[in-house]
Design a protein around this motif. Structure first.
Motif, mmCIF file in Angstrom:
data_model
loop_
_atom_site.group_PDB
_atom_site.id
_atom_site.type_symbol
_atom_site.label_atom_id
_atom_site.label_comp_id
_atom_site.label_asym_id
_atom_site.label_seq_id
_atom_site.Cartn_x
_atom_site.Cartn_y
_atom_site.Cartn_z
ATOM 1 N N GLU A 262 46.317 35.069 26.101
ATOM 2 C CA GLU A 262 45.546 33.903 26.542
ATOM 3 C C GLU A 262 45.117 34.044 27.995
ATOM 4 O O GLU A 262 43.972 33.748 28.352
ATOM 5 C CB GLU A 262 46.389 32.640 26.359
ATOM 6 C CG GLU A 262 45.646 31.359 26.703
ATOM 7 C CD GLU A 262 46.475 30.114 26.414
ATOM 8 O OE1 GLU A 262 46.066 29.042 26.907
ATOM 9 O OE2 GLU A 262 47.503 30.211 25.727
ATOM 10 N N GLU A 263 46.038 34.519 28.834
ATOM 11 C CA GLU A 263 45.706 34.706 30.247
ATOM 12 C C GLU A 263 44.604 35.747 30.410
ATOM 13 O O GLU A 263 43.678 35.573 31.221
ATOM 14 C CB GLU A 263 46.954 35.125 31.027
ATOM 15 C CG GLU A 263 46.717 35.272 32.519
ATOM 16 C CD GLU A 263 47.946 35.729 33.281
ATOM 17 O OE1 GLU A 263 47.899 35.727 34.529
ATOM 18 O OE2 GLU A 263 48.953 36.106 32.639
ATOM 19 N N SER A 264 44.686 36.831 29.640
ATOM 20 C CA SER A 264 43.660 37.872 29.726
ATOM 21 C C SER A 264 42.298 37.337 29.273
ATOM 22 O O SER A 264 41.273 37.586 29.921
ATOM 23 C CB SER A 264 44.055 39.076 28.874
ATOM 24 O OG SER A 264 45.142 39.780 29.432
ATOM 25 N N ILE A 265 42.278 36.599 28.169
ATOM 26 C CA ILE A 265 41.016 36.051 27.656
ATOM 27 C C ILE A 265 40.408 35.066 28.649
ATOM 28 O O ILE A 265 39.203 35.092 28.911
ATOM 29 C CB ILE A 265 41.241 35.393 26.284
ATOM 30 C CG1 ILE A 265 41.547 36.469 25.237
ATOM 31 C CG2 ILE A 265 40.019 34.583 25.856
ATOM 32 C CD1 ILE A 265 42.011 35.927 23.907
ATOM 33 N N ASP A 266 41.247 34.203 29.234
ATOM 34 C CA ASP A 266 40.745 33.239 30.217
ATOM 35 C C ASP A 266 40.134 33.961 31.412
ATOM 36 O O ASP A 266 39.098 33.535 31.946
ATOM 37 C CB ASP A 266 41.874 32.323 30.686
ATOM 38 C CG ASP A 266 42.289 31.310 29.630
ATOM 39 O OD1 ASP A 266 41.537 31.129 28.652
ATOM 40 O OD2 ASP A 266 43.372 30.709 29.781
ATOM 41 N N THR A 267 40.758 35.047 31.835
ATOM 42 C CA THR A 267 40.235 35.804 32.970
ATOM 43 C C THR A 267 38.894 36.441 32.630
ATOM 44 O O THR A 267 37.947 36.395 33.428
ATOM 45 C CB THR A 267 41.242 36.889 33.401
ATOM 46 O OG1 THR A 267 42.486 36.265 33.748
ATOM 47 C CG2 THR A 267 40.723 37.679 34.591
ATOM 48 N N ILE A 268 38.797 37.008 31.436
ATOM 49 C CA ILE A 268 37.523 37.602 30.998
ATOM 50 C C ILE A 268 36.433 36.534 30.969
ATOM 51 O O ILE A 268 35.310 36.752 31.450
ATOM 52 C CB ILE A 268 37.661 38.256 29.611
ATOM 53 C CG1 ILE A 268 38.649 39.418 29.650
ATOM 54 C CG2 ILE A 268 36.298 38.759 29.123
ATOM 55 C CD1 ILE A 268 39.010 39.956 28.271
ATOM 56 N N ASP B 82 36.230 33.738 32.641
ATOM 57 C CA ASP B 82 35.858 33.323 33.990
ATOM 58 C C ASP B 82 34.853 34.300 34.599
ATOM 59 O O ASP B 82 33.836 33.882 35.193
ATOM 60 C CB ASP B 82 37.104 33.246 34.886
ATOM 61 C CG ASP B 82 37.975 32.042 34.580
ATOM 62 O OD1 ASP B 82 37.493 31.114 33.900
ATOM 63 O OD2 ASP B 82 39.149 32.034 35.011
ATOM 64 N N PHE B 83 35.106 35.588 34.438
ATOM 65 C CA PHE B 83 34.190 36.571 35.013
ATOM 66 C C PHE B 83 32.912 36.707 34.186
ATOM 67 O O PHE B 83 31.859 37.050 34.721
ATOM 68 C CB PHE B 83 34.895 37.920 35.159
ATOM 69 C CG PHE B 83 35.793 37.993 36.366
ATOM 70 C CD1 PHE B 83 35.258 38.173 37.628
ATOM 71 C CD2 PHE B 83 37.162 37.852 36.239
ATOM 72 C CE1 PHE B 83 36.073 38.230 38.754
ATOM 73 C CE2 PHE B 83 37.992 37.896 37.352
ATOM 74 C CZ PHE B 83 37.445 38.077 38.619
ATOM 75 N N ALA B 84 33.006 36.417 32.886
ATOM 76 C CA ALA B 84 31.798 36.423 32.061
ATOM 77 C C ALA B 84 30.838 35.327 32.529
ATOM 78 O O ALA B 84 29.615 35.528 32.570
ATOM 79 C CB ALA B 84 32.162 36.215 30.594
ATOM 80 N N GLU B 85 31.393 34.193 32.908
ATOM 81 C CA GLU B 85 30.563 33.111 33.442
ATOM 82 C C GLU B 85 29.936 33.522 34.772
ATOM 83 O O GLU B 85 28.752 33.246 35.035
ATOM 84 C CB GLU B 85 31.418 31.850 33.620
ATOM 85 C CG GLU B 85 30.654 30.628 34.114
ATOM 86 C CD GLU B 85 29.554 30.176 33.165
ATOM 87 O OE1 GLU B 85 28.546 29.624 33.656
ATOM 88 O OE2 GLU B 85 29.692 30.396 31.929
ATOM 89 N N ALA B 86 30.720 34.199 35.605
ATOM 90 C CA ALA B 86 30.187 34.699 36.875
ATOM 91 C C ALA B 86 29.073 35.720 36.625
ATOM 92 O O ALA B 86 28.078 35.762 37.362
ATOM 93 C CB ALA B 86 31.306 35.326 37.705
ATOM 94 N N ARG B 87 29.223 36.513 35.586
ATOM 95 C CA ARG B 87 28.188 37.495 35.208
ATOM 96 C C ARG B 87 26.910 36.774 34.782
ATOM 97 O O ARG B 87 25.801 37.157 35.179
ATOM 98 C CB ARG B 87 28.727 38.364 34.063
ATOM 99 C CG ARG B 87 27.733 39.351 33.457
ATOM 100 C CD ARG B 87 27.684 40.624 34.251
ATOM 101 N NE ARG B 87 27.020 41.677 33.533
ATOM 102 C CZ ARG B 87 25.691 41.839 33.438
ATOM 103 N NH1 ARG B 87 24.881 40.979 34.033
ATOM 104 N NH2 ARG B 87 25.174 42.854 32.764
ATOM 105 N N LYS B 88 27.036 35.709 34.007
ATOM 106 C CA LYS B 88 25.876 34.927 33.557
ATOM 107 C C LYS B 88 25.155 34.298 34.745
ATOM 108 O O LYS B 88 23.920 34.196 34.759
ATOM 109 C CB LYS B 88 26.327 33.840 32.579
ATOM 110 C CG LYS B 88 26.655 34.356 31.191
ATOM 111 C CD LYS B 88 27.356 33.308 30.348
ATOM 112 C CE LYS B 88 26.536 32.070 30.137
ATOM 113 N NZ LYS B 88 27.227 31.106 29.236
#
Length: 435
Positions: A57-63, A65-71
């Motif tokens: 869950e922690e790994s997915i949440d981190t991904i 968060d950065f996916a949103e930053a990528r968008k």
């Protein structure tokens, strides 16, 4: 794009992979930050954990968060590697298209070429340390041949593969030249080291050879397995002053019924006899273990047996995990997850409360004694160090007033003046050293 942020999730074995990757990036001229508090790199690489539910869950949440930053255009490239990616790559690709590419646990070297560079094989045994410069983790193998019911690691990492001793010695010499004095030897299963490539257990020989590397002063062993434990390593530990009297060996349970359900290939009697032999051969050794509460089929009687075992054995270091029902494990396929989550947690909390009392009493016995301590950092008015019985991040620390004259990364004799459940307090005492 010359700025890269590398984010590492999970265990120290992942950390070693990140350090090797950072070394490669830096060799190509990239500026790399590891786990920055305020990521600002054009490229972000996330090294994920996929072991149990909370870590996933922690790994997915981190991904995400950065996916949103990528968008939003805050970063230009996003790559994901590691255990979660190895285990769920197809699903992740479908659900998080903002990630430029997913890599597994072992093909992360392709990332170097995908960024237009060649992997530097001449640097394959070198790393950029993310730990304080005086200690490092040394990963001696990958994978695991065990078939424990609850564990997804073999599904992720595959079978056990020992790293050749010559390569490990070269890596250690490189680390020592950088100023490393303390090695944390890690693997999914230390007990199996050497059986695949040397056809016999070679952990004792490896540790003995590593201790001969100039500059290495402490060697500590993590993640041994009780079934087939190579007892000759105890002789090395007892006789070699560089090998810390410390052993991290996960037991998981003690009830014979639960050990069988867990597919641990060891009995309660064998476990108790092994602990007795370890403590006899290495007087004063500090044992760290981990346990699981709430595995399918665990009854109140089983738990009480585990609780009594902990109370009687008095482990110097201990952690407990509530059982996590992991996809495609043996337990997932064959057992019903029949212990409620709140019971799993209650049982884990009960044992940790017991361990807190045990740890306090054992620490009280250290008051008045002097120990060799390595200084890790300075914070909150103290220099913070560890004895030979303590591994970074998971074990008790020694707090020394910042008014004393000490240097981070150096060894000192410290006299213990006070103790709490998980911390010791002391002052420099170069005139009265004893262990």
């Amino acid at each position: 794009m010359k700025k890269i942020d590398v984010i590492t999730m999970g265990c120290s074995k992942n950390l070693v992979d990140s350090e090797r990757l950072i070394q490669q990036f830096e060799a190509e001229g990239y500026k790399v930050e590891h786990d920055p508090s305020d990521p600002k790199g054009e490229i972000v690489v996330i090294n994920t954990c996929g072991f149990i539910g909370d870590a996933k869950e922690e790994s997915i949440d981190t991904i995400l968060d950065f996916a949103e930053a990528r968008k939003q255009g805050k970063i230009q490239k996003l790559f994901v590697m590691g255990c979660l990616s190895e285990r769920y790559q197809t699903q992740l690709q479908q659900e998080i298209p903002e990630v430029d590419k997913f890599y597994g646990k072992f093909n992360w070297k392709e990332l170097i070429s995908d960024l237009g560079n060649n992997y530097r094989w001449d640097l394959d045994n070198e790393r950029t340390l993310t730990t304080p410069g005086h200690f490092a983790y040394l990963k001696i193998s990958e994978g695991c041949n065990r078939t424990c019911s609850y564990c997804a690691i073999p599904l992720i990492t595959g079978i056990h593969r020992s790293k050749p001793m010559d390569d490990l010695l070269e890596e250690t010499r490189n680390l020592a030249q950088k100023g490393v004095k303390e090695l944390q030897i890690i693997a999914q299963d230390l007990s199996y080291y050497g059986k695949d490539i040397y056809k016999k257990p070679m952990l004792a020989s490896l540790v003995d050879e590593l201790s001969k590397v100039d500059g290495i002063e402490w060697i500590r062993l993590h993640y041994a397995y009780p079934a087939g434990f190579p007892k000759d390593v105890l002789d090395v530990m007892a006789q070699n002053p560089k090998v810390c009297s410390y052993l991290d060996m996960a037991l998981q349970h003690i009830s014979d019924r639960m050990l069988k359900l867990m597919r641990r290939n060891v009995t309660k009697d064998e476990t108790i006899r092994l602990i007795k032999e370890i403590r006899t051969k290495v007087p004063g050794i500090h044992l760290r273990t981990t346990l699981i509460t709430g595995h399918p089929g665990e009854t109140e009687k089983d738990f009480n047996e585990l609780y009594d075992f902990v109370k009687r054995t008095k482990f110097e270091r201990l952690g407990v995990f509530p059982y996590s029902h992991e996809e495609n494990t043996y337990a997932w396929k064959h057992y019903h997850d029949n212990v409620p989550d709140e019971i799993k947690k209650e049982r884990a909390d009960e044992i940790m409360e017991l361990q807190k009392e045990i740890s306090f009493n054992l620490n009280q016995q250290k008051i008045g004694n002097t120990f060799k301590v390595i200084i890790d950092r300075q914070e909150n008015g103290y220099f913070v160090g560890r004895t030979a019985f303590d591994s970074p991040e998971v074990d008790p620390e020694v707090l020394i007033s910042a008014s004393e004259e000490v240097e981070i990364g150096q060894f000192y004799n410290v006299r213990i003046t006070d103790a709490e459940e998980y911390d010791l307090y002391g002052h420099i005492d170069n005139d009265n050293f004893e262990v």
